[in-house]
Design a protein around this motif. Structure first.
Motif, PDB file in Angstrom:
ATOM      1  N   GLN A   1      48.762  45.041  40.526  1.00 48.00           N
ATOM      2  CA  GLN A   1      49.285  44.914  41.949  1.00 48.00           C
ATOM      3  C   GLN A   1      48.127  44.775  42.854  1.00 48.00           C
ATOM      4  N   ASP A   2      48.470  43.824  43.970  1.00 39.60           N
ATOM      5  CA  ASP A   2      47.383  43.712  45.112  1.00 39.60           C
ATOM      6  C   ASP A   2      48.072  43.690  46.290  1.00 39.60           C
ATOM      7  N   THR A   3      47.462  44.341  47.539  1.00 39.22           N
ATOM      8  CA  THR A   3      48.136  44.046  48.650  1.00 39.22           C
ATOM      9  C   THR A   3      48.199  42.733  49.133  1.00 39.22           C
ATOM     10  N   ASP A   4      47.414  41.632  48.599  1.00 38.28           N
ATOM     11  CA  ASP A   4      47.673  40.439  48.965  1.00 38.28           C
ATOM     12  C   ASP A   4      47.605  39.587  47.617  1.00 38.28           C
ATOM     13  N   ALA A   5      48.693  39.522  47.108  1.00 39.28           N
ATOM     14  CA  ALA A   5      49.214  39.050  45.974  1.00 39.28           C
ATOM     15  C   ALA A   5      48.823  37.815  45.497  1.00 39.28           C
ATOM     16  N   SER A   6      48.741  36.920  46.669  1.00 37.84           N
ATOM     17  CA  SER A   6      48.395  35.588  46.372  1.00 37.84           C
ATOM     18  C   SER A   6      46.726  35.330  46.038  1.00 37.84           C
ATOM     19  N   ARG A   7      46.396  36.443  46.075  1.00 35.90           N
ATOM     20  CA  ARG A   7      44.868  36.222  45.478  1.00 35.90           C
ATOM     21  C   ARG A   7      44.834  36.803  43.906  1.00 35.90           C
ATOM     22  N   GLN A   8      45.700  37.440  43.491  1.00 30.71           N
ATOM     23  CA  GLN A   8      45.935  37.668  42.250  1.00 30.71           C
ATOM     24  C   GLN A   8      44.834  38.476  41.902  1.00 30.71           C
ATOM     25  N   VAL A   9      44.234  39.688  42.456  1.00 32.97           N
ATOM     26  CA  VAL A   9      43.365  40.502  42.002  1.00 32.97           C
ATOM     27  C   VAL A   9      43.756  41.478  41.332  1.00 32.97           C
ATOM     28  N   MET A  10      43.245  41.871  40.028  1.00 36.91           N
ATOM     29  CA  MET A  10      43.856  42.914  39.124  1.00 36.91           C
ATOM     30  C   MET A  10      43.180  44.122  39.358  1.00 36.91           C
ATOM     31  N   ARG A  11      43.802  45.094  39.820  1.00 37.30           N
ATOM     32  CA  ARG A  11      43.316  46.390  40.141  1.00 37.30           C
ATOM     33  C   ARG A  11      43.708  47.550  39.114  1.00 37.30           C
ATOM     34  N   ASN A  12      44.749  47.309  38.356  1.00 33.67           N
ATOM     35  CA  ASN A  12      45.235  48.358  37.455  1.00 33.67           C
ATOM     36  C   ASN A  12      44.951  48.213  35.989  1.00 33.67           C
ATOM     37  N   TRP A  13      44.322  49.229  35.576  1.00 38.02           N
ATOM     38  CA  TRP A  13      43.764  48.879  34.057  1.00 38.02           C
ATOM     39  C   TRP A  13      43.894  50.042  33.264  1.00 38.02           C
ATOM     40  N   LEU A  14      43.874  49.819  31.853  1.00 39.85           N
ATOM     41  CA  LEU A  14      43.635  51.043  31.116  1.00 39.85           C
ATOM     42  C   LEU A  14      42.142  51.021  30.619  1.00 39.85           C
ATOM     43  N   VAL A  15      41.343  52.203  30.639  1.00 36.16           N
ATOM     44  CA  VAL A  15      40.119  52.076  30.584  1.00 36.16           C
ATOM     45  C   VAL A  15      39.678  53.057  29.597  1.00 36.16           C
ATOM     46  N   LEU A  16      38.458  52.676  28.786  1.00 38.91           N
ATOM     47  CA  LEU A  16      37.849  53.799  27.722  1.00 38.91           C
ATOM     48  C   LEU A  16      36.338  53.953  28.333  1.00 38.91           C
ATOM     49  N   ARG A  17      36.012  55.081  28.596  1.00 40.96           N
ATOM     50  CA  ARG A  17      34.873  55.222  29.314  1.00 40.96           C
ATOM     51  C   ARG A  17      34.089  56.716  28.921  1.00 40.96           C
TER      52      ARG A  17
END
Length: 745
Positions: free
Chosen positions: A33-49
């Protein structure tokens, strides 16, 4: 790791435009999801670290160890990097450490991989997401990473970049083919030291190709690749083709000059001096707004002008807007461009200026980068650090020859008598000008004080502060200010404020150079001065030369503005000459006379530099300042003034005495604090013994600050001669010779 910031500028060849990609349903087990969906920025991930990058003996891993970690498949125990399909909570044992995949939802475009409670260095992280697509299509990923990154899509390695850098969206443009249904995306991000993070967005194939094309065009521009510049543009007419050719040649000259500075003075020296050129490695700002309509499109990167595009043979190119349309668009934004033929000739002239200077730099003509840059600034009308080269070529006619004005370019106002007589004459002669400057300039300076914080009483507070100077001002000056205010039809407090507003807030940055007779080819000592001051579109039109003959004091000439009784730049009948420059200082309540009136007192009561220094040392001082002094004998001194003391700085007869806006005490030569100081110092040293009055004019032009330089002058104290240029970009208007001897009689 933070990458160095690259300095950029707009150019004729790059007027950019863009449009947004329509958002789809991005996500499956992770919803992107992104507040400006037209920019298609990927903010949600599964991370291993974090997966530590180890080295023998717990030492800091060298590059070999880091690259080995980058190559290693840390997920081998769970289907590997090509097959992993993690879920939240899935645990992995990696070299005896139990790590768990966790959901990370970023509030910004940059996904921060550091744990603020336990930051780590030299570590690896994995980030995984799914992209759901209704049908097969080609697209691009815009990747940013701190530091190195690898990207897998559906188990296939599609990108890797071993880099040390900060996170910036779209640093890497990765073409990908999305399959119908769920597409598995895995990023591996390896950190060195400091910050650690990633950024990723999805864009259409056309947007990706457009951004890629313009980035390539930018690189061609940066390195001066004329063929590449031409190939990146589409010109619909012969006129526009000529513009492209001229612009390509200019950018080649810009790149050549930058390389000459790099080779002679060190990498990026030209840019660090303030020249607004495109440098290699520059890219479009991330997430430019992309709009597409058929084979036409536009990119609108944040902070840049719109870039029109056209698709030709499946390639995006910059569309060269017809010149009449460009002129109209600029005029709508208050910018006046030159006619086409003038602009083309001007562009060619500018290419020659840059190419000529590059040859001189390579030949070792100049003593320093600042020396060479000052010469460039003079040839570009003082605008080298202010206006981008292409805009300069389009809007400022460098081909027009400079001429010396036949007469004094400002009104000469003569005042005689006692304080009341001088004030009344001043106020009546300059009544309209004083009222105009009070209304359109001084009141505008006060206006910001009338904020909600002061309940609309800011003006009264400022005037009350000005009134506190009243008992500190010499009686004869106070009488004159009162008489002038009355004759001009303004309030006494407003007239008083005009004398002390510079003590209440700093506002200008000036340059001076005092040259001994031994510096010149004709044996004349000269004193050059630029006054740089915010005009607000007013002051550049209203300079005057005020000649005052007070009873029982020395007559003096002051280059000033209507309503000012004090002195910023001036000479008295004995040839004593002064010019002040502001320095950084704290605000201070009124405790001594305003500094402009102090410097007037110097001219009214002193004949020599030594007398002036004694007066300054024995008189209370309100404001920290630099005051350059020269007398008819050629004696020179720079008084570095504070309320606590006066430090006198001198130079030998074999050197210039230079001052700008710093206190230097005994330090005459150390460079790096002010480009204007360094230029005047080195230009004088380079030409010492051969400097003519015209050479000093060129030096002042080289030290000018574009339209902020409102007055430029050269004094010859031994001859009582003044050379004066006024107006926005004063040195470019030509210097008029004014013999002051008749006015001192």
């Amino acid at each position: 790791m933070q990458s160095p910031q690259v300095i950029a500028t707009r150019t004729l060849m790059m007027l950019i435009v863009v449009s947004g990609l329509v958002a789809g349903n991005l996500g499956c087990s992770i919803i992107l999801q992104d507040t400006d969906a037209s920019r298609q920025v990927m903010r949600n991930w599964l991370v291993l670290r974090p997966i530590p990058v180890s080295a023998p003996g717990d030492q800091t891993p060298d590059e070999t160890a880091q690259k080995a970690a980058f190559a290693r498949d840390w997920l081998a125990s769970e289907s590997g990097e090509t097959g992993i399909q993690p879920r939240s909570g899935l645990k992995l044992d990696i070299d005896g450490r139990c790590l768990k995949w966790k959901t990370l939802r970023s509030k910004s475009d940059v996904v921060d991989l550091q744990d603020p409670r336990h930051p780590v260095e030299y570590a690896v992280a994995y980030a995984w997401a799914e992209i759901d697509q209704p049908e097969e299509r080609k697209a691009f990923l815009g990747i940013g990473s701190d530091d190195a990154v690898k990207v897998w899509l559906n188990g296939r390695l599609v990108h890797e970049n071993w880099a040390g850098r900060g996170v910036r969206l779209d640093d890497d443009l990765v073409p990908v083919e999305l399959e119908p249904g769920k597409n598995r995306l895995l990023l591996k991000v390896q950190n060195g030291v400091g910050a650690w993070g990633l950024a990723c967005r999805l864009m259409s194939e056309d947007e990706g190709k457009a951004v890629q094309a313009i980035n390539g065009h930018i690189q061609a521009t940066a390195i001066g690749d004329e063929a590449g510049i031409r190939a990146g543009c589409y010109a619909a007419t012969e006129e526009e083709s000529r513009r492209v050719e001229a612009a390509a040649a200019l950018h080649a000259s810009i790149a050549g000059l930058r390389r000459a500075f790099d080779d002679a003075y060190g990498r990026d020296r030209l840019v660090r001096l303030g020249f607004r050129c495109i440098t290699p490695g520059l890219k479009l700002p991330p997430c430019p707004n992309f709009r597409m309509n058929g084979n036409r499109a536009s990119l609108s990167p944040r902070g840049w002008s719109e870039i029109p595009l056209i698709k030709v043979d499946d390639e995006w190119k910059e569309f060269v807007t017809p010149w009449p349309e460009t002129i109209s668009h600029a005029a709508a934004h208050g910018v006046r461009l030159l006619p086409l033929e003038t602009m083309l000739a001007n562009t060619q002239a500018m290419s020659q200026v840059l190419g000529g200077l590059a040859s001189e730099v390579r030949a070792g003509r100049y003593l320093s980068a600042a020396d060479a840059y000052g010469v460039l600034n003079a040839r570009l009308h003082g605008l080298a650090s202010i206006t981008a080269p292409m805009m300069l070529a389009r809007s400022v006619d460098l081909t027009r020859p400079s001429t010396r004005p036949a007469a004094c370019p400002v009104p000469i106002i003569e005042l005689r008598g006692d304080a009341v007589a001088i004030g009344k004459s001043y106020g009546s002669q300059q009544r309209d000008e004083i009222r105009l400057l009070k209304r359109d300039y001084l009141d505008r300076l006060i206006a910001p004080y009338d904020s909600w914080f002061t309940f609309g009483l800011g003006r009264q507070i400022v005037l009350a502060r000005a009134a506190q100077f009243k008992p500190l001002i010499r009686p004869e000056h106070l009488e004159e200010i009162r008489a002038a205010s009355g004759a001009a039809g303004i309030g006494f407090r407003e007239g008083l404020l005009a004398q002390c507003f510079l003590d209440m807030q700093s506002g200008f940055a000036c340059s001076t150079i005092a040259l001994p007779a031994s510096a010149s080819s004709d044996g004349v000592a000269r004193f050059g001065r630029n006054l740089d001051f915010p005009s607000l579109g007013i002051l550049d039109h209203h300079s005057i030369l005020l000649v005052v003959h007070p009873n029982d004091r020395y007559a003096f000439a002051s280059i000033t503005w209507p309503g000012l009784a004090g002195v910023l730049s001036g000479m008295n009948e004995h040839g004593l000459t002064v010019a002040c420059m502001e320095v950084r200082r704290p605000s201070r309540k009124p405790d001594a006379m305003p500094y402009m009136l102090l410097y007037r007192t110097v001219l009214e009561r002193c004949r020599t530099v030594n007398e002036a220094v004694v007066l300054l040392e024995t008189t209370p001082r309100q404001t920290a300042n630099n005051l350059m002094l020269m007398d008819a004998s050629g004696d020179r001194a720079l008084a570095e003034i504070t309320p606590e003391k006066v430090t006198v700085r001198r130079a030998p007869d074999t050197a210039a005495l230079v001052s700008t806006n710093h206190h230097r005490t005994g330090d005459l030569d150390t460079p790096g604090r002010c480009n204007r100081f360094d230029y005047l110092h080195d230009a004088a040293r380079r030409q010492f013994g051969r400097l003519s009055e015209a050479d000093v004019e060129e030096m002042l032009s080289g030290a000018s600050q574009g339209n902020m330089t409102l007055q430029s002058m050269i004094f010859e104290p031994s001859n009582r001669v003044l050379y004066l240029a006024v107006g926005a970009g004063a040195p470019n208007h030509g210097f008029a010779r004014i013999d002051l001897k008749p006015y001192f009689r």
